[in-house]
Design an enzyme around this catalytic site. Structure first.
Site, PDB file in Angstrom:
ATOM      1  N   VAL A 204      -0.056  15.013  20.899  1.00 46.50           N
ATOM      2  CA  VAL A 204      -0.567  16.128  21.773  1.00 46.50           C
ATOM      3  C   VAL A 204       0.248  18.015  21.195  1.00 46.50           C
ATOM      4  O   VAL A 204      -0.457  18.199  21.312  1.00 46.50           O
ATOM      5  CB  VAL A 204      -0.005  15.575  23.047  1.00 46.50           C
ATOM      6  CG1 VAL A 204      -0.166  16.616  23.490  1.00 46.50           C
ATOM      7  CG2 VAL A 204      -0.931  14.704  23.958  1.00 46.50           C
TER       8      VAL A 204
ATOM      9  N   TYR B 279      12.469   6.179  40.296  1.00 49.16           N
ATOM     10  CA  TYR B 279      13.027   7.737  40.590  1.00 49.16           C
ATOM     11  C   TYR B 279      11.584   9.170  40.826  1.00 49.16           C
ATOM     12  O   TYR B 279      11.815   9.284  39.713  1.00 49.16           O
ATOM     13  CB  TYR B 279      14.317   8.157  39.290  1.00 49.16           C
ATOM     14  CG  TYR B 279      14.938   6.963  39.414  1.00 49.16           C
ATOM     15  CD1 TYR B 279      15.308   5.555  40.241  1.00 49.16           C
ATOM     16  CD2 TYR B 279      15.529   6.711  38.274  1.00 49.16           C
ATOM     17  CE1 TYR B 279      16.278   5.038  40.460  1.00 49.16           C
ATOM     18  CE2 TYR B 279      16.461   5.424  37.565  1.00 49.16           C
ATOM     19  CZ  TYR B 279      16.456   4.853  38.443  1.00 49.16           C
ATOM     20  OH  TYR B 279      17.690   3.751  38.460  1.00 49.16           O
TER      21      TYR B 279
ATOM     22  N   ASP C 178      13.328   4.497  22.718  1.00 54.09           N
ATOM     23  CA  ASP C 178      12.480   3.608  21.714  1.00 54.09           C
ATOM     24  C   ASP C 178      12.747   2.527  21.208  1.00 54.09           C
ATOM     25  O   ASP C 178      14.146   2.627  20.457  1.00 54.09           O
ATOM     26  CB  ASP C 178      10.910   3.967  22.101  1.00 54.09           C
ATOM     27  CG  ASP C 178       9.814   3.466  22.088  1.00 54.09           C
ATOM     28  OD1 ASP C 178       9.911   1.631  21.620  1.00 54.09           O
ATOM     29  OD2 ASP C 178       9.430   4.053  23.368  1.00 54.09           O
TER      30      ASP C 178
ATOM     31  N   HIS D 169       6.562  -0.554  18.372  1.00 50.16           N
ATOM     32  CA  HIS D 169       6.153   0.331  19.736  1.00 50.16           C
ATOM     33  C   HIS D 169       6.534   1.412  19.598  1.00 50.16           C
ATOM     34  O   HIS D 169       6.174   3.241  20.359  1.00 50.16           O
ATOM     35  CB  HIS D 169       7.308  -0.387  20.694  1.00 50.16           C
ATOM     36  CG  HIS D 169       6.523   0.381  21.681  1.00 50.16           C
ATOM     37  ND1 HIS D 169       7.316   1.531  22.706  1.00 50.16           N
ATOM     38  CD2 HIS D 169       5.133  -0.328  23.139  1.00 50.16           C
ATOM     39  CE1 HIS D 169       7.359   0.909  24.007  1.00 50.16           C
ATOM     40  NE2 HIS D 169       6.315   0.538  23.737  1.00 50.16           N
TER      41      HIS D 169
ATOM     42  N   SER E 251       2.561   2.582  27.772  1.00 45.59           N
ATOM     43  CA  SER E 251       3.935   3.534  27.285  1.00 45.59           C
ATOM     44  C   SER E 251       2.971   3.625  26.186  1.00 45.59           C
ATOM     45  O   SER E 251       3.251   4.781  25.515  1.00 45.59           O
ATOM     46  CB  SER E 251       4.391   2.554  26.122  1.00 45.59           C
ATOM     47  OG  SER E 251       5.620   1.600  26.887  1.00 45.59           O
TER      48      SER E 251
ATOM     49  N   LEU F  70       3.716  13.755  19.657  1.00 43.94           N
ATOM     50  CA  LEU F  70       3.830  14.990  18.611  1.00 43.94           C
ATOM     51  C   LEU F  70       3.098  14.752  16.940  1.00 43.94           C
ATOM     52  O   LEU F  70       3.679  15.743  15.835  1.00 43.94           O
ATOM     53  CB  LEU F  70       5.663  15.308  18.180  1.00 43.94           C
ATOM     54  CG  LEU F  70       6.712  14.808  17.862  1.00 43.94           C
ATOM     55  CD1 LEU F  70       6.497  14.225  16.656  1.00 43.94           C
ATOM     56  CD2 LEU F  70       7.711  15.610  18.518  1.00 43.94           C
TER      57      LEU F  70
ATOM     58  N   ASN G  11       1.369  14.629  13.816  1.00 39.92           N
ATOM     59  CA  ASN G  11       0.333  15.611  13.294  1.00 39.92           C
ATOM     60  C   ASN G  11      -1.393  15.253  13.508  1.00 39.92           C
ATOM     61  O   ASN G  11      -1.997  17.007  13.728  1.00 39.92           O
ATOM     62  CB  ASN G  11       0.456  15.545  11.277  1.00 39.92           C
ATOM     63  CG  ASN G  11       1.297  16.325  10.995  1.00 39.92           C
ATOM     64  OD1 ASN G  11       2.090  17.354  11.518  1.00 39.92           O
ATOM     65  ND2 ASN G  11       2.066  15.803   9.804  1.00 39.92           N
TER      66      ASN G  11
END
Length: 819
Positions: free
Chosen positions: A550, A655, A494, A535, A714, A544, A546
């Site tokens: 998730v 894809y 990113d 971003h 995003s 992830l 704290n």
């Protein structure tokens, strides 16, 4: 009576000229404003063909009425004004062809514009040599003064911008000088001869002539450059009209075409400066970035310089009529040239910074059989060894040819290809090579005059899980199932990441200061993770963090592929290769990568649009297929091009081998911006996205240890990356089993029952406020259009298999490990 009629004719002419000027200004700024800023602002339908059409429409809209006035107006002075502007419009019409060049093909556009400008100059020269026409002798009396004014005008551009490649610079200089010659030809042929028979004195001639010349410059500048540079030229160049006409009056009264070389030199140097130093390719997407700000800062400063020069010319017009060459003028021009060099060397961005080419070879490695290898470590090593071995063997001939020509290049293995330093001639040569499948642009932003300001969030630090986490049941997975993502490594490609942020520091694989093989910055070579944009920090925090993530106990390492919000095929591959096989700083990705340190899950909150970043629909397909074969789960955000159908069109999201995520809001409705299927870019008609997740007003980490709520697909994609981390942490036997993981995610998803109505733009008025229109996405004028597979189908082209459910997915993952 005749005297009264003559006076009336004068006033009528003045009114007509002012009205024509207003019309010219309004039409020019409206059309080129739309062509310049529309694509960058995401206005649908404004691509290269639209930019060409708008420019042609401007030329016709101006040229036709001006030509009629130029032929029919009874008084010579005003007739000459209309004729000058009409011919200027014909120049614009001629150059409109160049706007068909893609946004990433600035050199091609410059070549076409240069060729068309030469054609125009030759045509004007032939017209000037018509029967009975005697060309005035050219007198170089004002060349050094013209050069001095031109150099002064150029200094702001030099200070703010950066050069492209040597070929970019050569084309820009040639085009600028040719443009100056074209404008001088127009003025010399149509306006200045009138002054020989109807002069009103040096001051009035310069004042009126500057107005005429400035308007012609406004019209003609609309044909130069691409991607919005023309708008900057249209705003900056007209102020030089007074200086140009002042130069035409040097050493003679009235102003004369005899000094057209001086006019041409001034206008050529002035036009060349922005063409040389503004990154027009980057302007296509950098509305809020420093490219646009620097360009318009230069416009402001250069305009002040141009107006000052013009005022001096008007105020001193009588004295300049007696102008004679002296040593003072070369000295002034030389001093300003030295000043420009000093500004460039001390405050500018020195060196050449041209775009590159990405060369995709015909023979791509097939590593699909590796997916059957049971041992995860052996599987990853096998894929890496097969890919690097194939690239090394298959690229040998092309590398040797590039070495002979002393062309720099970077080889890649995840897609068998090379990034080559070169422009249009190199591209044409590469296309003839037998091993080359195709050559894509690989645009790279020129360096900014100053580093981008670091973003700062304005939201409060969360004290409890936000709606996006509770709505998918992530908090229940932590509390009831005891699963938080431990043992799983997430790869983040990113804009970067603020690794010391409270949300991210504990989870960083290099938290102890060991950044080797944990961070790659192919843009700037920074030694540790950084993120000025915000971003990357935000999206990683949603995976992830704290408090905001998730899978808060998962581990991460990262790569910066979106510095200043622009990537290209090579930069995206730099990071994807690093995700598969990290390597130490300065290492060779093809020899020093360590696939045993790869990520398990890849979050990719980006797309690579062909129009501005160079990726064609199939360009990164081999990379995603290989990553899947190696057992890396590839998550891709769907894109923010909705609400129209088939807007899901950019790699990686289109894809089948990537898991694609659309966005919903807190009410469970599909976000208006979330891209829809079916996928048409590769001709597959594939149903996408695969799933939807929270993506509107999502609270997460931001630079400066701050927090911010942001919206976009995003923001949705990271939720799926986090859920996969939870699943694989709960049941390590799933690690690398992409098909089983996808099946669990889709089985666990609950049916999408929200609305897909577009409420911002694109929805036919007759559908607004109609509950029964749910499932119908309509474009204005085409009501009732359903995107591919409608909401009655599962999966469908709005929400895929439904809404992400972290709790159910972890439950199913745990059950999959039971005997």
């Amino acid at each position: 009576m005749s005297a009264v009629v003559t006076e009336n004719q004068k006033w009528l002419g003045r009114v007509a000229v002012l009205l024509a000027f207003g019309y010219v200004t309004a039409v020019s700024l409206a059309t080129q404003g739309a062509a310049s800023l529309g694509p960058a602002l995401g206005v649908p339908g404004l691509g290269a063909s639209s930019a060409a059409g708008l420019t042609a429409a401007q030329g016709l809209a101006l040229g036709m009425p001006l030509a009629i006035l130029g032929l029919a107006w009874p008084t010579p002075r005003y007739r000459a004004i209309f004729q000058s502007w009409a011919v200027a419009a014909s120049f614009l019409l001629l150059l409109s062809l160049s706007r068909l060049a893609p946004a990433t093909q600035g050199q091609l556009a410059a070549v076409v514009q240069l060729a068309m400008t030469v054609v125009f100059i030759v045509g004007m020269w032939l017209l000037a040599r018509g029967p009975g026409r005697v060309l005035p002798a050219a007198e170089p009396t004002g060349l050094f003064l013209a050069l001095a004014i031109g150099m002064a005008f150029a200094i702001p551009w030099i200070a703010q911008g950066a050069l492209g490649s040597p070929l970019d610079a050569l084309l820009a200089l040639a085009l600028g000088l040719a443009f100056g010659a074209a404008v001088a030809q127009v003025l010399s042929r149509f306006w200045l001869p009138v002054l020989e028979v109807d002069s009103r004195g040096p001051a009035r001639d310069t004042l009126t002539g500057g107005f005429v010349a400035g308007t012609a410059l406004l019209i003609m500048a609309g044909g130069l450059g691409i991607n919005g540079l023309q708008l900057a030229l249209m705003l900056a160049l007209p102020c030089l009209g007074f200086a140009a006409i002042g130069l035409a009056g040097l050493g003679r009264a009235p102003a004369s075409a005899a000094n057209r070389r001086s006019m041409a030199l001034l206008l050529g140097v002035a036009a060349a400066a922005p063409l040389l130093f503004v990154d027009s390719d980057g302007m296509a997407v950098q509305v809020l970035d420093s490219i646009l700000g620097e360009a318009y800062a230069a416009v402001g400063a250069a305009t002040v310089i141009g107006w000052l020069a013009g005022l001096l010319m008007v105020g001193r017009s009588r004295q300049l009529a007696g102008f004679r060459p002296s040593a003072a003028w070369p000295a002034l021009a030389g001093a300003l040239a030295v000043g420009a060099v000093v500004v460039y060397a001390t405050g500018g961005q020195t060196g050449f910074h041209g775009d590159r080419l990405f060369v995709i070879l015909k023979e791509q490695a097939d590593v699909s059989a590796a997916a059957e290898i049971a041992d995860y470590d052996v599987r990853r090593q096998t894929v890496y060894q097969q890919l690097t071995g194939h690239a090394a063997a298959n690229q040998t001939g092309l590398r040797r040819a590039l070495d002979r020509l002393r062309l720099g290049y970077t080889p890649y293995y995840l897609v068998n290809g090379l990034e080559v330093r070169g422009g249009l001639p190199v591209r044409l040569w590469l296309a003839t090579r037998p091993e080359v499948d195709r050559v894509l642009p690989s645009p790279r932003l020129r360096p900014a005059n100053r580093p981008p300001a670091e973003a700062r969030g304005q939201a409060a630090r969360p004290e409890a899980p936000a709606w996006n986490l509770t709505s998918i049941g992530a908090d229940r997975a932590w509390e009831e199932l005891g699963v938080r993502g431990a043992g799983i490594v997430v790869g983040q490609s990113d804009s970067g990441a603020e690794w010391r942020h409270d949300e991210l520091r504990d989870a960083y694989r290099g938290a102890g200061g060991q950044h080797d093989a944990n961070w790659l910055d192919p843009w700037n070579g920074t030694a540790a993770p950084v993120d000025a944009n915000g971003h990357g920090t935000h999206t990683l925090g949603s995976v992830l963090g704290n408090r905001t993530g998730v899978a808060p106990d998962a581990t991460w390492f990262g790569c910066a592929n979106l510095y200043r919000n622009l990537g290209n095929p090579a930069l995206y591959l730099d990071c994807l290769q690093f995700m598969l096989a990290p390597y130490p700083p300065g290492g060779d990705p093809l020899a020093d990568g360590d696939p045993l340190r790869s990520a398990h899950v890849l979050n990719n909150s980006w797309g690579c649009p062909q129009a501005v970043e160079g990726c064609d629909p199939a360009s990164l397909q081999p990379a995603v297929d290989a990553l899947r074969a190696a057992g890396l789960f590839v998550v891709a955000s769907a894109g923010n091009e909705g609400p129209a159908c088939s807007t899901l069109e950019d790699p990686l999201a289109l894809y089948d081998s990537a898991f694609t995520v659309g966005a919903i809001d807190v009410a469970g409705n599909l976000a208006f911006f979330s891209s829809r299927g079916p996928v048409l870019g590769d001709g597959s008609g594939r149903t996408k996205p695969d799933i939807v997740a929270p993506g509107v007003d999502v609270l997460s980490a931001y630079p400066g240890n701050s927090y911010e709520a942001s919206s976009g697909t995003s923001m949705a994609g990271p939720h799926v990356a986090g859920v996969v981390a939870l699943m694989w942490s709960a049941n390590p036997t799933l690690i690398g089993d992409i098909e089983a993981t996808e099946e669990i995610l889709t089985r666990a998803a609950w049916p999408f029952t929200g609305s897909v109505e577009a409420t911002v733009f694109g929805l036919a008025p007759e559908l607004e406020g109609r509950p029964e229109a749910a499932g119908e996405l309509a474009v204005v004028g085409q009501p009732g259009i359903v995107c591919g597979r409608g909401l009655e189908a599962t999966p469908n082209d709005y929400a895929g298999y439904g809404v992400l459910d972290a709790y159910a997915a972890v439950q199913l993952a745990l059950a999959a490990g039971e005997p």
